[in-house]
Design a protein around this motif. Structure first.
Motif, PDB file in Angstrom:
ATOM      1  N   GLY A   8      12.230 -69.869  44.554  1.00 22.71           N
ATOM      2  CA  GLY A   8      13.549 -70.312  43.925  1.00 22.71           C
ATOM      3  C   GLY A   8      14.548 -69.524  44.738  1.00 22.71           C
ATOM      4  O   GLY A   8      15.862 -69.672  44.053  1.00 22.71           O
ATOM      5  N   VAL A   9      14.322 -69.007  45.852  1.00 17.98           N
ATOM      6  CA  VAL A   9      15.505 -68.189  46.381  1.00 17.98           C
ATOM      7  C   VAL A   9      15.973 -69.020  47.581  1.00 17.98           C
ATOM      8  O   VAL A   9      14.971 -69.128  48.551  1.00 17.98           O
ATOM      9  CB  VAL A   9      14.842 -66.800  46.949  1.00 17.98           C
ATOM     10  N   PRO A  10      17.018 -69.629  47.864  1.00 18.53           N
ATOM     11  CA  PRO A  10      17.375 -70.247  49.113  1.00 18.53           C
ATOM     12  C   PRO A  10      17.303 -69.448  50.363  1.00 18.53           C
ATOM     13  O   PRO A  10      17.692 -68.283  50.319  1.00 18.53           O
ATOM     14  CB  PRO A  10      18.832 -70.702  48.806  1.00 18.53           C
ATOM     15  N   ALA A  11      16.506 -69.827  51.296  1.00 17.78           N
ATOM     16  CA  ALA A  11      16.204 -69.106  52.467  1.00 17.78           C
ATOM     17  C   ALA A  11      16.209 -69.942  53.815  1.00 17.78           C
ATOM     18  O   ALA A  11      16.136 -70.991  53.736  1.00 17.78           O
ATOM     19  CB  ALA A  11      14.867 -68.315  52.531  1.00 17.78           C
ATOM     20  N   SER A  12      16.785 -69.350  54.873  1.00 20.92           N
ATOM     21  CA  SER A  12      16.677 -70.034  56.085  1.00 20.92           C
ATOM     22  C   SER A  12      16.400 -68.999  57.360  1.00 20.92           C
ATOM     23  O   SER A  12      16.632 -67.734  56.836  1.00 20.92           O
ATOM     24  CB  SER A  12      18.053 -70.816  56.558  1.00 20.92           C
ATOM     25  N   THR A  13      16.044 -69.347  58.440  1.00 20.48           N
ATOM     26  CA  THR A  13      15.706 -68.606  59.524  1.00 20.48           C
ATOM     27  C   THR A  13      17.004 -68.104  60.264  1.00 20.48           C
ATOM     28  O   THR A  13      18.167 -69.061  60.276  1.00 20.48           O
ATOM     29  CB  THR A  13      14.667 -68.976  60.396  1.00 20.48           C
ATOM     30  N   PHE A  14      16.929 -67.121  61.146  1.00 20.65           N
ATOM     31  CA  PHE A  14      18.038 -66.687  62.048  1.00 20.65           C
ATOM     32  C   PHE A  14      18.172 -67.823  63.047  1.00 20.65           C
ATOM     33  O   PHE A  14      19.422 -68.084  63.593  1.00 20.65           O
ATOM     34  CB  PHE A  14      17.720 -65.600  62.609  1.00 20.65           C
ATOM     35  N   GLU A  15      17.249 -68.636  63.420  1.00 24.29           N
ATOM     36  CA  GLU A  15      17.430 -69.525  64.661  1.00 24.29           C
ATOM     37  C   GLU A  15      18.547 -70.493  64.532  1.00 24.29           C
ATOM     38  O   GLU A  15      19.548 -70.677  65.498  1.00 24.29           O
ATOM     39  CB  GLU A  15      15.987 -70.463  64.801  1.00 24.29           C
ATOM     40  N   GLY A  16      18.764 -71.382  63.499  1.00 21.31           N
ATOM     41  CA  GLY A  16      19.961 -72.125  63.475  1.00 21.31           C
ATOM     42  C   GLY A  16      21.238 -71.548  63.511  1.00 21.31           C
ATOM     43  O   GLY A  16      22.111 -71.965  64.137  1.00 21.31           O
ATOM     44  N   VAL A  17      21.458 -70.368  63.021  1.00 23.00           N
ATOM     45  CA  VAL A  17      22.624 -69.608  63.218  1.00 23.00           C
ATOM     46  C   VAL A  17      22.699 -69.068  64.545  1.00 23.00           C
ATOM     47  O   VAL A  17      23.968 -69.287  65.428  1.00 23.00           O
ATOM     48  CB  VAL A  17      22.988 -68.550  62.120  1.00 23.00           C
ATOM     49  N   LEU A  18      21.754 -68.562  65.170  1.00 26.06           N
ATOM     50  CA  LEU A  18      21.897 -68.085  66.494  1.00 26.06           C
ATOM     51  C   LEU A  18      22.151 -69.077  67.533  1.00 26.06           C
ATOM     52  O   LEU A  18      22.794 -68.841  68.602  1.00 26.06           O
ATOM     53  CB  LEU A  18      20.336 -67.412  66.680  1.00 26.06           C
ATOM     54  N   ASP A  19      21.560 -70.138  67.704  1.00 30.62           N
ATOM     55  CA  ASP A  19      21.506 -71.123  68.498  1.00 30.62           C
ATOM     56  C   ASP A  19      22.824 -72.165  68.271  1.00 30.62           C
ATOM     57  O   ASP A  19      23.294 -73.007  69.177  1.00 30.62           O
ATOM     58  CB  ASP A  19      20.508 -72.177  68.915  1.00 30.62           C
ATOM     59  N   GLY A  20      23.655 -71.962  67.224  1.00 28.33           N
ATOM     60  CA  GLY A  20      24.738 -72.590  66.880  1.00 28.33           C
ATOM     61  C   GLY A  20      24.820 -73.783  66.024  1.00 28.33           C
ATOM     62  O   GLY A  20      25.658 -74.575  66.042  1.00 28.33           O
ATOM     63  N   ARG A  21      23.564 -74.093  66.096  1.00 27.70           N
ATOM     64  CA  ARG A  21      23.283 -75.293  65.143  1.00 27.70           C
ATOM     65  C   ARG A  21      23.801 -75.341  63.632  1.00 27.70           C
ATOM     66  O   ARG A  21      24.138 -76.299  62.967  1.00 27.70           O
ATOM     67  CB  ARG A  21      21.831 -75.758  64.947  1.00 27.70           C
ATOM     68  N   ALA A  22      23.962 -74.095  63.032  1.00 31.55           N
ATOM     69  CA  ALA A  22      24.421 -73.896  61.692  1.00 31.55           C
ATOM     70  C   ALA A  22      25.317 -72.789  61.663  1.00 31.55           C
ATOM     71  O   ALA A  22      25.397 -71.822  62.448  1.00 31.55           O
ATOM     72  CB  ALA A  22      23.315 -73.698  60.582  1.00 31.55           C
ATOM     73  N   PRO A  23      26.473 -72.981  60.863  1.00 33.56           N
ATOM     74  CA  PRO A  23      27.562 -71.702  60.654  1.00 33.56           C
ATOM     75  C   PRO A  23      26.887 -70.540  60.137  1.00 33.56           C
ATOM     76  O   PRO A  23      26.045 -70.740  59.348  1.00 33.56           O
ATOM     77  CB  PRO A  23      28.447 -72.622  59.771  1.00 33.56           C
ATOM     78  N   ALA A  24      27.429 -69.387  60.301  1.00 33.11           N
ATOM     79  CA  ALA A  24      26.988 -68.050  59.587  1.00 33.11           C
ATOM     80  C   ALA A  24      27.200 -68.283  58.092  1.00 33.11           C
ATOM     81  O   ALA A  24      28.666 -68.685  57.878  1.00 33.11           O
ATOM     82  CB  ALA A  24      27.668 -67.074  60.316  1.00 33.11           C
ATOM     83  N   PRO A  25      26.452 -68.169  57.379  1.00 33.16           N
ATOM     84  CA  PRO A  25      26.929 -68.139  55.768  1.00 33.16           C
ATOM     85  C   PRO A  25      27.992 -67.079  55.697  1.00 33.16           C
ATOM     86  O   PRO A  25      28.201 -65.862  56.439  1.00 33.16           O
ATOM     87  CB  PRO A  25      25.547 -67.734  55.169  1.00 33.16           C
ATOM     88  N   SER A  26      28.713 -67.239  54.677  1.00 36.48           N
ATOM     89  CA  SER A  26      29.831 -66.216  54.292  1.00 36.48           C
ATOM     90  C   SER A  26      29.107 -65.061  53.566  1.00 36.48           C
ATOM     91  O   SER A  26      29.623 -63.800  53.623  1.00 36.48           O
ATOM     92  CB  SER A  26      30.939 -66.885  53.299  1.00 36.48           C
ATOM     93  N   ARG A  27      27.904 -65.215  52.902  1.00 36.08           N
ATOM     94  CA  ARG A  27      27.328 -64.095  52.366  1.00 36.08           C
ATOM     95  C   ARG A  27      25.981 -64.191  52.409  1.00 36.08           C
ATOM     96  O   ARG A  27      25.411 -65.533  52.480  1.00 36.08           O
ATOM     97  CB  ARG A  27      27.648 -64.031  50.792  1.00 36.08           C
ATOM     98  N   ALA A  28      25.176 -63.023  52.779  1.00 39.14           N
ATOM     99  CA  ALA A  28      23.782 -63.253  53.092  1.00 39.14           C
ATOM    100  C   ALA A  28      23.001 -61.836  52.959  1.00 39.14           C
ATOM    101  O   ALA A  28      23.493 -61.086  53.022  1.00 39.14           O
ATOM    102  CB  ALA A  28      23.415 -63.809  54.726  1.00 39.14           C
ATOM    103  N   VAL A  29      21.700 -62.283  52.462  1.00 41.60           N
ATOM    104  CA  VAL A  29      20.756 -60.948  52.632  1.00 41.60           C
ATOM    105  C   VAL A  29      20.062 -61.302  53.745  1.00 41.60           C
ATOM    106  O   VAL A  29      19.113 -62.332  53.919  1.00 41.60           O
ATOM    107  CB  VAL A  29      20.071 -61.038  51.244  1.00 41.60           C
TER     108      VAL A  29
END
Length: 287
Positions: A8-29
């Protein structure tokens, strides 16, 4: 990531942010488990410049997925506000002390002579600012450094006495390369052998480990940096108290570093390899 999602923990990999496909989240662990796939620390700071990021650098200690899972499970059990409150109490004790304090426990009796200007590393508030980054270690320990980055001993802050070692951890800086980086396997092997031999008793005199490492001394000095010549580079008090039956002291995991007790370090995690020697039941004496 699948394990986190299943819990139940929302999680994603670094790839999407690093290649520009996803914005950097405002808060992250952020939990890097393979530093070889990430850009430099400076580049990451730029990418997440507008984010509050709590870094859990598990791979600095071990890249084993099972150790990472253990670390995240223990992280979920830590009462962060209680750690912050304990950090504040310990900082107050140290700042109110006149000249010296003692850290004692079974087999441990350390005297710390304090300088007039005491430099401490710890977090005293749980929240991160909108663009602030912090590592999890700052939340569950109060640390002092009696040795600078060049290995020079601070003659105003001195540590002397005996330490019972109940567990040993070793870490390396994520950007360490070359011959030094190749020594991490040997350092990890030394730490594992020491854990199996614990408890051990070592003597510290005027900020240097002078006796007690026995057959492990050469391995520690060769991998942590001969230039330190056994100098104590960190004295810290853990505040991330976990249930004793939930801590696996046989693992080389960051979350064990501040689980409880007192730990002394040799070597430097910012410039190379760093060993932590933990006395699980030692405490700062009440002043």
């Amino acid at each position: 990531m699948d394990w986190l999602t299943a819990h139940g923990v929302p999680a994603s990999t670094f790839e999407g942010v690093l290649d520009g496909r996803a914005p950097a989240p405002s808060r992250a662990v952020a939990v890097p488990v393979d530093y070889g796939r990430l850009p430099s620390r400076r580049a990451l700071r730029d990418i997440f410049s507008g984010s509050s990021v709590l870094w859990i650098p598990l791979a600095s200690f071990s890249a084993d997925p099972q150790v990472a899972r253990y670390g995240l499970e223990r992280f979920a059990e830590i009462d962060i506000p209680s750690c912050i409150a304990a950090n504040r109490r310990i900082i107050s004790q140290l700042l109110l002390a006149r000249q010296e304090v003692r850290m004692t426990g079974p087999g441990t009796d350390l005297t710390i002579r304090l300088p007039e200007q005491l430099q401490l590393s710890s977090r005293t508030r749980p929240e991160l600012l909108p663009d602030e980054h912090s590592t999890i270690g700052n939340y569950f320990e109060v640390a002092m450094s009696p040795t600078d980055l060049a290995g020079r001993v601070d003659t105003e802050l001195t540590v002397s006495g005996t330490l019972r070692i109940d567990s040993v951890l070793v870490a390396k800086h994520r950007e360490l390369t070359g011959v030094r980086a190749d020594r991490f396997g040997a350092a990890a092997e030394t730490a594992e052998m020491m854990r199996k031999s614990c408890p051990l008793s070592v003597e510290i005199r005027d900020n240097r480990f002078v006796d007690g490492f026995g057959p492990f001394a050469d391995g520690i000095h060769a991998t942590s940096g001969p230039e330190y010549r056994g100098a104590v580079t960190e004295v810290a008090i853990g505040t991330g108290v976990l249930s004793a039956d939930r801590v696996d002291w046989g693992l080389n995991c960051l979350l064990n570093e501040g689980a409880a007790g007192v730990h002394l370090g040799v070597g430097n995690g910012l410039t190379g390899m760093h060993f932590d020697f933990i006395a699980r039941e030692a405490r700062l004496d009440t002043l």
